[in-house]
Write a protein that holds these residues in place. Sequence first.
Motif, PDB file in Angstrom:
ATOM      1  N   GLY A 136       0.805  -1.217   0.000  1.00  0.00           N
ATOM      2  CA  GLY A 136       0.000   0.000   0.000  1.00  0.00           C
ATOM      3  C   GLY A 136       0.836   1.265   0.000  1.00  0.00           C
ATOM      4  N   PRO A 137       1.503   1.591   1.043  1.00  0.00           N
ATOM      5  CA  PRO A 137       1.550   0.938   2.354  1.00  0.00           C
ATOM      6  C   PRO A 137       0.286   1.181   3.163  1.00  0.00           C
ATOM      7  CG  PRO A 137       2.866   2.939   2.415  1.00  0.00           C
ATOM      8  CD  PRO A 137       2.363   2.798   0.997  1.00  0.00           C
ATOM      9  N   VAL A 138      -0.097   0.146   3.902  1.00  0.00           N
ATOM     10  CA  VAL A 138      -1.230   0.244   4.814  1.00  0.00           C
ATOM     11  C   VAL A 138      -0.747  -0.196   6.188  1.00  0.00           C
ATOM     12  CG1 VAL A 138      -3.522  -0.628   5.387  1.00  0.00           C
ATOM     13  CG2 VAL A 138      -2.925  -0.191   2.996  1.00  0.00           C
ATOM     14  N   THR A 139      -0.820   0.718   7.142  1.00  0.00           N
ATOM     15  CA  THR A 139      -0.393   0.449   8.517  1.00  0.00           C
ATOM     16  C   THR A 139      -1.421   1.041   9.468  1.00  0.00           C
ATOM     17  OG1 THR A 139       1.940   0.553   7.860  1.00  0.00           O
ATOM     18  CG2 THR A 139       1.456   0.782  10.211  1.00  0.00           C
ATOM     19  N   MET A 140      -1.895   0.218  10.407  1.00  0.00           N
ATOM     20  CA  MET A 140      -2.873   0.654  11.396  1.00  0.00           C
ATOM     21  C   MET A 140      -2.315   0.447  12.797  1.00  0.00           C
ATOM     22  SD  MET A 140      -5.452   1.613   9.677  1.00  0.00           S
ATOM     23  CE  MET A 140      -5.527   1.671   7.907  1.00  0.00           C
ATOM     24  N   LEU A 141      -2.673   1.350  13.701  1.00  0.00           N
ATOM     25  CA  LEU A 141      -2.302   1.232  15.101  1.00  0.00           C
ATOM     26  C   LEU A 141      -3.544   0.861  15.897  1.00  0.00           C
ATOM     27  CD1 LEU A 141      -0.167   4.487  15.423  1.00  0.00           C
ATOM     28  CD2 LEU A 141       0.643   2.156  14.990  1.00  0.00           C
ATOM     29  N   LEU A 142      -3.448  -0.213  16.665  1.00  0.00           N
ATOM     30  CA  LEU A 142      -4.568  -0.648  17.488  1.00  0.00           C
ATOM     31  C   LEU A 142      -4.123  -0.654  18.947  1.00  0.00           C
ATOM     32  CD1 LEU A 142      -5.802  -3.740  15.411  1.00  0.00           C
ATOM     33  CD2 LEU A 142      -6.575  -1.366  15.248  1.00  0.00           C
ATOM     34  N   ASP A 143      -5.051  -0.292  19.838  1.00  0.00           N
ATOM     35  CA  ASP A 143      -4.758  -0.282  21.273  1.00  0.00           C
ATOM     36  C   ASP A 143      -6.039  -0.700  21.998  1.00  0.00           C
ATOM     37  OD1 ASP A 143      -4.318   0.455  23.995  1.00  0.00           O
ATOM     38  OD2 ASP A 143      -2.843   1.955  23.353  1.00  0.00           O
ATOM     39  N   SER A 144      -5.964  -1.796  22.733  1.00  0.00           N
ATOM     40  CA  SER A 144      -7.157  -2.314  23.398  1.00  0.00           C
ATOM     41  C   SER A 144      -7.660  -1.371  24.497  1.00  0.00           C
ATOM     42  CB  SER A 144      -6.885  -3.694  23.994  1.00  0.00           C
ATOM     43  OG  SER A 144      -5.882  -3.627  24.988  1.00  0.00           O
ATOM     44  N   LYS A 145      -6.846  -0.466  24.951  1.00  0.00           N
ATOM     45  CA  LYS A 145      -7.268   0.485  25.979  1.00  0.00           C
ATOM     46  C   LYS A 145      -7.933   1.725  25.371  1.00  0.00           C
ATOM     47  CE  LYS A 145      -5.467  -2.002  29.282  1.00  0.00           C
ATOM     48  NZ  LYS A 145      -6.262  -3.114  29.774  1.00  0.00           N
ATOM     49  N   LYS A 146      -7.975   1.794  24.057  1.00  0.00           N
ATOM     50  CA  LYS A 146      -8.599   2.928  23.370  1.00  0.00           C
ATOM     51  C   LYS A 146      -9.776   2.442  22.535  1.00  0.00           C
ATOM     52  CE  LYS A 146      -4.368   5.637  23.225  1.00  0.00           C
ATOM     53  NZ  LYS A 146      -3.381   6.313  22.398  1.00  0.00           N
ATOM     54  N   GLN A 147     -10.653   1.668  23.163  1.00  0.00           N
ATOM     55  CA  GLN A 147     -11.786   1.096  22.450  1.00  0.00           C
ATOM     56  C   GLN A 147     -12.886   2.106  22.189  1.00  0.00           C
ATOM     57  OE1 GLN A 147     -13.202  -2.626  24.100  1.00  0.00           O
ATOM     58  NE2 GLN A 147     -11.191  -3.030  24.976  1.00  0.00           N
ATOM     59  N   PHE A 148     -12.994   3.109  23.018  1.00  0.00           N
ATOM     60  CA  PHE A 148     -14.111   4.051  22.887  1.00  0.00           C
ATOM     61  C   PHE A 148     -13.615   5.454  22.762  1.00  0.00           C
ATOM     62  CE2 PHE A 148     -15.433   0.448  25.532  1.00  0.00           C
ATOM     63  CZ  PHE A 148     -16.385  -0.101  24.706  1.00  0.00           C
TER      64      PHE A 148
END
Length: 149
Positions: free
Chosen positions: A137-149
């Motif tokens: 892509g580049p395709v890059t995502m940042l995920l954080d389980s403490k930032k669900q809402f």
Amino acid sequence: MRAVVQRVSCGAVSAPGQERRTIGPGLVVLLGVGRDDDDADVRYLADKTVNLRIFEDAEGKMNLSVADTGGELLVVSQFTLYGDCRKGRRPGFSDAAPPERAEKLYEDFVHEIRSRGLRVVTGYFQTHMLVEIMNDGPVTMLLDSKKQF
């Protein structure tokens, strides 16, 4: 839990004296485990990762997940995602889980994804590795389980 999720055409991991592990099209997931993470964080992040719609459909829109495409995943433990660089010049890692706890939750994350029928290749826990990422892509995502809402 934190993850850097990259859409890839291929990925690989190697370590001295270990076999080189590879995947084809899919996701490379750099996974960090925090000291306050638990099973709920594992379930949330695994579900988010597997169902994240970052693959293109027939019309070229990001509308498909790795589960939809039958892609593979390379999951690499990376405690440095919890590096705190706000003070000084050397990161602090006090927010990262201790190795024993981190390894258990890392393995639980891998198991959760495998239980959904996807092929998962892993890195080598607590080992110096070389990670090859052919970001698509580049395709890059940042995920954080403490930032669900």
